[in-house]
Design an enzyme around this catalytic site. Structure first.
Site, PDB file in Angstrom:
ATOM      1  NE  ARG A 197     -22.165 -36.352  63.001  1.00 34.68           N
ATOM      2  CZ  ARG A 197     -23.106 -36.738  63.677  1.00 34.68           C
ATOM      3  NH1 ARG A 197     -24.071 -37.657  63.129  1.00 34.68           N
ATOM      4  NH2 ARG A 197     -23.690 -35.979  64.808  1.00 34.68           N
ATOM      5  CE  LYS A 214      -4.120 -32.361  50.019  1.00 32.38           C
ATOM      6  NZ  LYS A 214      -2.623 -31.779  49.669  1.00 32.38           N
ATOM      7  CD  GLU A 243      -1.621 -26.351  40.873  1.00 32.88           C
ATOM      8  OE1 GLU A 243      -0.821 -27.173  41.106  1.00 32.88           O
ATOM      9  OE2 GLU A 243      -2.359 -25.854  41.824  1.00 32.88           O
ATOM     10  CE  LYS A 278      -5.059 -33.708  43.196  1.00 32.26           C
ATOM     11  NZ  LYS A 278      -5.381 -32.823  43.630  1.00 32.26           N
ATOM     12  CD  GLU A 286      -0.214 -33.569  51.824  1.00 27.61           C
ATOM     13  OE1 GLU A 286      -0.891 -33.143  50.845  1.00 27.61           O
ATOM     14  OE2 GLU A 286       0.364 -33.080  52.626  1.00 27.61           O
ATOM     15  NE  ARG A 301      -3.573 -35.615  47.759  1.00 30.66           N
ATOM     16  CZ  ARG A 301      -4.896 -35.435  47.578  1.00 30.66           C
ATOM     17  NH1 ARG A 301      -5.648 -36.430  48.421  1.00 30.66           N
ATOM     18  NH2 ARG A 301      -5.674 -34.484  47.115  1.00 30.66           N
ATOM     19  CG  ASN A 314       1.727 -28.945  49.226  1.00 31.82           C
ATOM     20  OD1 ASN A 314       1.994 -27.992  50.032  1.00 31.82           O
ATOM     21  ND2 ASN A 314       0.451 -29.303  48.734  1.00 31.82           N
ATOM     22  CG  HIS A 369       1.230 -25.961  46.174  1.00 30.86           C
ATOM     23  ND1 HIS A 369       1.674 -26.666  45.097  1.00 30.86           N
ATOM     24  CD2 HIS A 369      -0.210 -25.941  46.044  1.00 30.86           C
ATOM     25  CE1 HIS A 369       0.760 -26.542  44.124  1.00 30.86           C
ATOM     26  NE2 HIS A 369      -0.325 -26.281  44.791  1.00 30.86           N
ATOM     27  CG  HIS A 387      -0.733 -22.520  49.845  1.00 31.50           C
ATOM     28  ND1 HIS A 387      -0.894 -23.931  50.384  1.00 31.50           N
ATOM     29  CD2 HIS A 387      -1.197 -22.577  48.649  1.00 31.50           C
ATOM     30  CE1 HIS A 387      -1.754 -24.516  49.311  1.00 31.50           C
ATOM     31  NE2 HIS A 387      -1.915 -23.885  48.459  1.00 31.50           N
ATOM     32  CG  HIS A 397      -3.753 -22.151  43.833  1.00 32.12           C
ATOM     33  ND1 HIS A 397      -3.113 -22.204  44.990  1.00 32.12           N
ATOM     34  CD2 HIS A 397      -3.536 -23.258  43.160  1.00 32.12           C
ATOM     35  CE1 HIS A 397      -2.536 -23.506  45.053  1.00 32.12           C
ATOM     36  NE2 HIS A 397      -2.865 -24.005  43.852  1.00 32.12           N
TER      37      HIS A 397
HETATM   38  N1  LIG Z   1      -8.553 -29.440  46.324  1.00 29.52           N
HETATM   39  C1  LIG Z   1      -7.334 -29.458  45.457  1.00 29.52           C
HETATM   40  O1  LIG Z   1      -6.648 -30.491  45.446  1.00 29.52           O
HETATM   41  C2  LIG Z   1      -6.845 -28.269  44.852  1.00 29.52           C
HETATM   42  C3  LIG Z   1      -5.787 -28.225  43.760  1.00 29.52           C
HETATM   43  C4  LIG Z   1      -5.382 -27.185  43.124  1.00 29.52           C
HETATM   44  C5  LIG Z   1      -6.048 -25.985  43.484  1.00 29.52           C
HETATM   45  N2  LIG Z   1      -7.003 -25.810  44.568  1.00 29.52           N
HETATM   46  C6  LIG Z   1      -7.524 -24.657  44.882  1.00 29.52           C
HETATM   47  O2  LIG Z   1      -8.250 -24.257  43.692  1.00 29.52           O
HETATM   48  C7  LIG Z   1      -8.354 -22.734  43.861  1.00 29.52           C
HETATM   49  C8  LIG Z   1      -7.944 -22.121  42.194  1.00 29.52           C
HETATM   50  O3  LIG Z   1      -8.708 -22.872  41.291  1.00 29.52           O
HETATM   51  P1  LIG Z   1      -9.154 -21.813  40.135  1.00 29.52           P
HETATM   52  O4  LIG Z   1      -7.637 -21.355  39.443  1.00 29.52           O
HETATM   53  O5  LIG Z   1     -10.123 -22.629  39.268  1.00 29.52           O
HETATM   54  O6  LIG Z   1      -9.722 -20.420  40.662  1.00 29.52           O
HETATM   55  P2  LIG Z   1     -11.226 -19.998  40.554  1.00 29.52           P
HETATM   56  O7  LIG Z   1     -12.122 -20.925  41.040  1.00 29.52           O
HETATM   57  O8  LIG Z   1     -11.086 -18.593  41.284  1.00 29.52           O
HETATM   58  O9  LIG Z   1     -11.298 -19.808  39.102  1.00 29.52           O
HETATM   59  C9  LIG Z   1     -10.567 -18.787  38.260  1.00 29.52           C
HETATM   60  C10 LIG Z   1     -11.606 -17.753  37.726  1.00 29.52           C
HETATM   61  O10 LIG Z   1     -12.170 -18.352  36.520  1.00 29.52           O
HETATM   62  C11 LIG Z   1     -13.521 -18.103  36.669  1.00 29.52           C
HETATM   63  N3  LIG Z   1     -14.027 -19.166  35.540  1.00 29.52           N
HETATM   64  C12 LIG Z   1     -13.819 -20.533  35.938  1.00 29.52           C
HETATM   65  N4  LIG Z   1     -14.235 -21.412  34.822  1.00 29.52           N
HETATM   66  C13 LIG Z   1     -14.764 -20.482  33.924  1.00 29.52           C
HETATM   67  C14 LIG Z   1     -15.307 -20.465  32.618  1.00 29.52           C
HETATM   68  N5  LIG Z   1     -15.412 -21.720  32.238  1.00 29.52           N
HETATM   69  N6  LIG Z   1     -15.716 -19.464  32.050  1.00 29.52           N
HETATM   70  C15 LIG Z   1     -15.662 -18.252  32.547  1.00 29.52           C
HETATM   71  N7  LIG Z   1     -15.008 -17.988  33.766  1.00 29.52           N
HETATM   72  C16 LIG Z   1     -14.519 -19.188  34.399  1.00 29.52           C
HETATM   73  C17 LIG Z   1     -13.844 -18.135  37.925  1.00 29.52           C
HETATM   74  O11 LIG Z   1     -15.184 -17.410  37.877  1.00 29.52           O
HETATM   75  C18 LIG Z   1     -12.734 -17.371  38.512  1.00 29.52           C
HETATM   76  O12 LIG Z   1     -12.707 -15.866  38.309  1.00 29.52           O
HETATM   77  C19 LIG Z   1      -7.568 -22.431  44.931  1.00 29.52           C
HETATM   78  O13 LIG Z   1      -8.414 -21.973  45.814  1.00 29.52           O
HETATM   79  C20 LIG Z   1      -6.619 -23.614  45.081  1.00 29.52           C
HETATM   80  O14 LIG Z   1      -6.345 -23.538  46.550  1.00 29.52           O
HETATM   81  C21 LIG Z   1      -7.336 -27.051  45.069  1.00 29.52           C
HETATM   82  O1  LIG Z   2      -4.061 -32.551  45.833  1.00 30.55           O
HETATM   83  C1  LIG Z   2      -3.149 -32.082  46.412  1.00 30.55           C
HETATM   84  O2  LIG Z   2      -2.417 -33.174  47.148  1.00 30.55           O
HETATM   85  C2  LIG Z   2      -2.253 -30.926  46.303  1.00 30.55           C
HETATM   86  O3  LIG Z   2      -1.526 -30.516  47.123  1.00 30.55           O
HETATM   87  C3  LIG Z   2      -2.479 -30.145  44.855  1.00 30.55           C
HETATM   88  C4  LIG Z   2      -2.473 -28.762  45.090  1.00 30.55           C
HETATM   89  O4  LIG Z   2      -2.241 -28.457  43.958  1.00 30.55           O
HETATM   90  C5  LIG Z   2      -3.483 -28.065  45.609  1.00 30.55           C
HETATM   91  O5  LIG Z   2      -3.147 -26.574  45.762  1.00 30.55           O
HETATM   92  C6  LIG Z   2      -3.898 -28.473  47.227  1.00 30.55           C
HETATM   93  O6  LIG Z   2      -5.157 -27.637  47.634  1.00 30.55           O
HETATM   94  C7  LIG Z   2      -3.048 -27.817  48.051  1.00 30.55           C
HETATM   95  O7  LIG Z   2      -3.227 -28.614  49.202  1.00 30.55           O
HETATM   96  P1  LIG Z   2      -2.770 -28.021  50.858  1.00 30.55           P
HETATM   97  O8  LIG Z   2      -2.876 -29.630  51.493  1.00 30.55           O
HETATM   98  O9  LIG Z   2      -1.315 -27.620  50.698  1.00 30.55           O
HETATM   99  O10 LIG Z   2      -3.735 -27.007  50.973  1.00 30.55           O
HETATM  100 ZN   LIG Z   3      -2.223 -26.274  43.780  1.00 28.89          ZN
END
Ligand SMILES: NC(=O)c1ccc[n+]([C@@H]2O[C@H](COP(=O)([O-])OP(=O)(O)OC[C@H]3O[C@@H](n4cnc5c(N)ncnc54)[C@H](O)[C@@H]3O)[C@@H](O)[C@H]2O)c1
Ligand SMILES: O=C(O)C(=O)C[C@@H](O)[C@H](O)[C@H](O)COP(=O)(O)O
Ligand SMILES: [Zn+2]
Length: 361
Positions: free
Chosen positions: A124, A146, A188, A230, A240, A244, A248, A251, A255, A268
């Site tokens: 949990r 998130k 971003e 952020k 959100e 917040r 998006n 997005h 998405h 992404h």
């Molecule tokens: N939680 C949130 O608030 C939030 C915000 C934005 C995006 N996201 C999510 O994040 C994801 C995208 O993240 P991303 O763009 O980092 O993608 P990713 O995690 O797939 O990384 C991109 C690529 O770069 C490689 N990589 C990363 N760091 C590296 C390094 N230092 N050296 C060599 N290779 C490296 C990874 O292995 C991958 O192949 C999506 O799933 C998106 O939905 C979440």
């Molecule tokens: O942190 C947030 O809030 C965002 O919306 C950041 C976005 O860049 C990110 O891709 C996030 O994962 C999107 O969230 P979702 O709720 O649309 O899935």
């Molecule tokens: Zn994003």
């Protein structure tokens, strides 16, 4: 260290975002929020060979007698699945992780979202320290709590809010990041200028070449400015319920593109770049903003080598159908993040499907 940003949400545990080169070698900082004896490093097959062993050694040196295991997934969006979530949970079980264990998410946003979600669910909820290695993860996904995985029906549809205990951004890891992923992260970064801060967008235009060349000072400034934006919005609206959602911007379109391409087409950041231009064009169509702002946004994204139009072969009606499962939608229908112009985003409900369809071509 170049900067520290604190995220302090009412009623939640405040956490620090430390930014600087070499932080992955800082044992004291890495273990400062780890309470127990077990740690699981989660990483992917591109990142782990560069950094996972050294990280495990640093943790071991800082905590003699600790139990440290590493779990590596395949790289890429297609790995952000329920199956891989189960894999991380099984790794925690096999490792005997107790409630005071810590998950170290070493990688891009895929690893961060997946490992964070597993940490949210194991017993949990256990601690997670985010160690972002992609620019996108440094400026966005490691901050704000998130966590999620994708399912075939859509992006991030299964997840939880689970703030990290700490975020350590080692900017030296960007040296191994592939150029395409650097550009995706810049999308971003541009988003913060587009939605909140016209002066930051001016700065990005002026420093585009330095950012693409990974100039240390420019990159550090862009990361710190992004994290501050952020952190500020997350502090005011962690779950959100309101503003917040501005994060998006781009997005709902982005998405839908990612899901329609089976999470194996645009990455992404690229999909968000296209989505932001579509949102800006829709804003102009609805008379909320000037077309010239959409053109300026599009030019900056193109300068960063990002796509600004829908990839060929995508069906507009299928995208529109995908958009209905957006998490901002409620019983009354879709809510879109649009803008009044650069730096002035807003949430708009009740946009006619025909108008959305028109910008999809
Ligand atoms: N939680 C949130 O608030 C939030 C915000 C934005 C995006 N996201 C999510 O994040 C994801 C995208 O993240 P991303 O763009 O980092 O993608 P990713 O995690 O797939 O990384 C991109 C690529 O770069 C490689 N990589 C990363 N760091 C590296 C390094 N230092 N050296 C060599 N290779 C490296 C990874 O292995 C991958 O192949 C999506 O799933 C998106 O939905 C979440
Ligand atoms: O942190 C947030 O809030 C965002 O919306 C950041 C976005 O860049 C990110 O891709 C996030 O994962 C999107 O969230 P979702 O709720 O649309 O899935
Ligand atoms: Zn994003």
């Amino acid at each position: 260290m170049t900067a520290t940003v604190v995220v302090d949400v009412d009623g939640g545990a405040p956490y620090r975002i430390d930014i600087g080169a070499g932080l992955l070698g800082d044992g004291a900082r890495l273990t400062g929020r780890w309470r127990g004896r077990h740690a699981l490093i989660v990483s992917d097959a591109h990142v782990a060979p560069h950094y996972a062993e050294a990280l495990a050694a640093t943790l071991r040196d800082a905590r003699p007698g600790a139990r440290i295991a590493t779990h590596v997934i395949e790289a890429g969006e297609a790995s952000k699945t329920l199956a891989n979530f189960s894999g991380v949970i099984d790794a925690l079980a096999t490792h005997g992780a107790t409630r005071d264990a810590c998950v170290y998410a070493l990688g891009g946003g895929v690893v961060g979202d997946l490992a964070g979600f597993a940490a949210a669910c194991w017993m949990r909820g256990i601690d997670c320290v985010q160690l972002p290695t992609s620019l996108l993860a440094m400026v966005d996904s490691s901050v704000g709590g998130k966590t999620a995985v994708d399912i075939p029906a859509g992006k991030n549809l299964v997840g939880a809010f689970h703030p990290p205990r700490a975020v350590l951004i080692d900017t030296a890891t960007l040296a191994t990041l592939p150029p395409r992923e650097l550009r995706a992260g810049l999308a971003e970064v541009v988003k913060y200028g587009a939605i909140f801060d016209a002066a930051f967008l001016d700065w990005l235009e002026a420093n585009a070449d330095a950012l693409l060349a990974l100039d240390d000072a420019a990159i550090a400034y862009a990361i710190a400015a992004s994290c501050r934006h952020k952190a500020a919005v997350v502090e005011r609206d962690p779950f959100e319920h309101g503003e917040r959602a501005l994060l998006n911007f781009g997005h709902t379109f982005g998405h839908a593109i990612e899901a329609e391409q089976g999470f194996g087409g645009l990455v992404h950041g690229e999909a968000v770049a296209v989505g932001m231009v579509l949102a800006a064009r829709l804003s102009a169509r609805l008379g909320l903003a000037a077309e010239v702002d959409a053109m300026r946004l599009s030019r900056l994204l193109e300068r960063f080598g990002l796509p600004v139009a829908l990839p060929a072969g995508l069906d507009a009606d299928a995208l529109l159908a995908r958009m209905q499962l957006d998490k901002k939608a409620d019983a009354r229908g879709l809510r879109l993040v649009l803008w009044d112009g650069i730096g002035r985003a807003r949430i708009v409900a009740g946009v006619a499907a025909a108008d959305i369809r028109a910008v999809l071509g």
